[in-house]
Design an enzyme around this catalytic site. Structure first.
Site, mmCIF file in Angstrom:
data_model
loop_
_atom_site.group_PDB
_atom_site.id
_atom_site.type_symbol
_atom_site.label_atom_id
_atom_site.label_comp_id
_atom_site.label_asym_id
_atom_site.label_seq_id
_atom_site.Cartn_x
_atom_site.Cartn_y
_atom_site.Cartn_z
ATOM 1 N N ASP A 30 26.062 -6.324 -25.999
ATOM 2 C CA ASP A 30 24.749 -5.739 -25.717
ATOM 3 C C ASP A 30 24.064 -5.388 -27.041
ATOM 4 O O ASP A 30 24.699 -4.878 -27.974
ATOM 5 C CB ASP A 30 24.901 -4.488 -24.847
ATOM 6 C CG ASP A 30 23.596 -4.080 -24.202
ATOM 7 O OD1 ASP A 30 23.467 -4.226 -22.977
ATOM 8 O OD2 ASP A 30 22.686 -3.616 -24.935
ATOM 9 N N ASN B 3 23.264 -2.632 -12.510
ATOM 10 C CA ASN B 3 22.053 -1.937 -12.080
ATOM 11 C C ASN B 3 21.189 -2.864 -11.229
ATOM 12 O O ASN B 3 20.988 -4.024 -11.585
ATOM 13 C CB ASN B 3 21.249 -1.488 -13.306
ATOM 14 C CG ASN B 3 21.983 -0.455 -14.141
ATOM 15 O OD1 ASN B 3 22.672 0.411 -13.601
ATOM 16 N ND2 ASN B 3 21.862 -0.541 -15.461
ATOM 17 N N GLY C 176 17.568 1.543 -13.068
ATOM 18 C CA GLY C 176 17.357 1.297 -14.491
ATOM 19 C C GLY C 176 17.471 -0.158 -14.897
ATOM 20 O O GLY C 176 17.608 -0.459 -16.091
ATOM 21 N N GLN C 177 17.399 -1.076 -13.937
ATOM 22 C CA GLN C 177 17.467 -2.499 -14.314
ATOM 23 C C GLN C 177 16.217 -2.884 -15.098
ATOM 24 O O GLN C 177 15.092 -2.610 -14.665
ATOM 25 C CB GLN C 177 17.596 -3.395 -13.070
ATOM 26 C CG GLN C 177 17.778 -4.865 -13.432
ATOM 27 C CD GLN C 177 18.023 -5.765 -12.221
ATOM 28 O OE1 GLN C 177 17.930 -5.334 -11.072
ATOM 29 N NE2 GLN C 177 18.328 -7.022 -12.495
ATOM 30 N N HIS D 225 23.507 -9.002 -14.323
ATOM 31 C CA HIS D 225 24.451 -8.865 -15.445
ATOM 32 C C HIS D 225 25.371 -7.687 -15.174
ATOM 33 O O HIS D 225 24.933 -6.631 -14.711
ATOM 34 C CB HIS D 225 23.722 -8.676 -16.779
ATOM 35 C CG HIS D 225 22.647 -7.629 -16.743
ATOM 36 N ND1 HIS D 225 21.396 -7.865 -16.221
ATOM 37 C CD2 HIS D 225 22.648 -6.339 -17.146
ATOM 38 C CE1 HIS D 225 20.668 -6.776 -16.303
ATOM 39 N NE2 HIS D 225 21.409 -5.823 -16.856
ATOM 40 N N HIS E 291 27.514 -4.913 -16.824
ATOM 41 C CA HIS E 291 27.803 -4.173 -18.053
ATOM 42 C C HIS E 291 29.296 -3.859 -18.087
ATOM 43 O O HIS E 291 29.882 -3.441 -17.071
ATOM 44 C CB HIS E 291 27.078 -2.826 -18.073
ATOM 45 C CG HIS E 291 25.593 -2.900 -18.179
ATOM 46 N ND1 HIS E 291 24.923 -2.726 -19.376
ATOM 47 C CD2 HIS E 291 24.637 -3.109 -17.237
ATOM 48 C CE1 HIS E 291 23.621 -2.800 -19.164
ATOM 49 N NE2 HIS E 291 23.421 -3.039 -17.879
HETATM 50 P P1 5GP Z 1 19.798 -3.251 -17.497
HETATM 51 O O1 5GP Z 1 19.023 -2.050 -17.952
HETATM 52 O O2 5GP Z 1 18.863 -4.332 -16.953
HETATM 53 O O3 5GP Z 1 20.945 -2.968 -16.574
HETATM 54 O O4 5GP Z 1 20.482 -3.830 -18.799
HETATM 55 C C1 5GP Z 1 19.868 -4.736 -19.657
HETATM 56 C C2 5GP Z 1 20.700 -4.733 -20.914
HETATM 57 O O5 5GP Z 1 20.361 -5.873 -21.660
HETATM 58 C C3 5GP Z 1 20.448 -3.505 -21.793
HETATM 59 O O6 5GP Z 1 21.673 -2.822 -22.013
HETATM 60 C C4 5GP Z 1 19.869 -4.108 -23.064
HETATM 61 O O7 5GP Z 1 20.300 -3.429 -24.224
HETATM 62 C C5 5GP Z 1 20.374 -5.530 -23.018
HETATM 63 N N1 5GP Z 1 19.492 -6.480 -23.682
HETATM 64 C C6 5GP Z 1 18.151 -6.615 -23.498
HETATM 65 N N2 5GP Z 1 17.671 -7.604 -24.294
HETATM 66 C C7 5GP Z 1 18.743 -8.091 -24.977
HETATM 67 C C8 5GP Z 1 18.875 -9.116 -25.954
HETATM 68 O O8 5GP Z 1 17.917 -9.783 -26.366
HETATM 69 N N3 5GP Z 1 20.127 -9.331 -26.450
HETATM 70 C C9 5GP Z 1 21.210 -8.612 -26.019
HETATM 71 N N4 5GP Z 1 22.385 -8.924 -26.585
HETATM 72 N N5 5GP Z 1 21.125 -7.635 -25.108
HETATM 73 C C10 5GP Z 1 19.897 -7.384 -24.585
#
Ligand code: 5GP
Ligand code: ZN
Length: 114
Positions: free
Chosen positions: A30, A87, A93-94, A100, A102
C-alpha cells in the site's frame, strides 16, 4: 481503456511495489501503509465493490485470502497475527472502486476499528 487505477496496475501501465502475482491476483504494498506491513491483494478482473461480486467469483475471493495466508507464512507474521480488511462503499471508507483485500501486520491492532 479503464480509468481504474488498480486495472492500470494489472495492465502494467502503473507499476506498484509488487510482492506476488499470478494469473488471478496481484499483491502489492500500500502506498500509505497503516502498519509496518500493509499490502493489498486484488483480483486481476475488475470488480468494483463487494456488492458487485457474483456466485461464480467465490473461488476468486477465496484466492485473495489464500494469497494473504501464503504471504503471511512466507514473511513470518502468520503466527503473531495480522488483520484483513475489505471496505465496501463510502461509509466503510472505500476509496478505490476495485475490490481489494487489505493485509496489515507488525503491530498490535485495536478493536473496534475506526
Ligand atoms: P480503500 O480505502 O479503498 O479500502 O483502500 C484503498 C487503498 O489503496 C488505500 O490504502 C490507499 O493507500 C491505496 N492506494 C491508493 N492509490 C494507490 C496507488 O497508486 N498505489 C498503491 N500502492 N496504493 C494505493
Ligand atoms: Zn479495476
Amino acid at each position: 481503456m479503464s480509468e481504474c487505477i488498480f486495472c492500470k496496475m494489472v495492465a502494467g501501465e502503473i507499476r506498484p511495489d509488487v510482492i506476488y502475482e499470478d494469473d488471478d491476483v496481484l499483491a502489492f504494498n500500500d502506498i500509505h501503509p497503516q502498519a509496518p506491513t500493509h499490502f493489498l491483494v486484488i483480483p486481476k478482473t475488475h470488480i468494483a465493490t463487494l456488492n458487485d461480486l457474483d456466485e461464480a467469483q467465490a473461488p476468486l475471493v477465496g484466492k485473495l485470502f489464500l494469497t494473504a495466508k501464503r504471504i503471511a507464512a512466507d514473511r513470518g507474521f502468520a503466527g503473531p497475527g495480522y488483520r484483513t480488511v475489505l471496505n465496501c462503499n463510502a461509509q466503510a471508507g472505500q476509496t478505490v472502486f476495485h475490490v481489494h483485500l487489505h493485509v496489515l501486520a507488525g503491530r498490535l491492532m485495536g478493536w473496534p476499528p475506526g
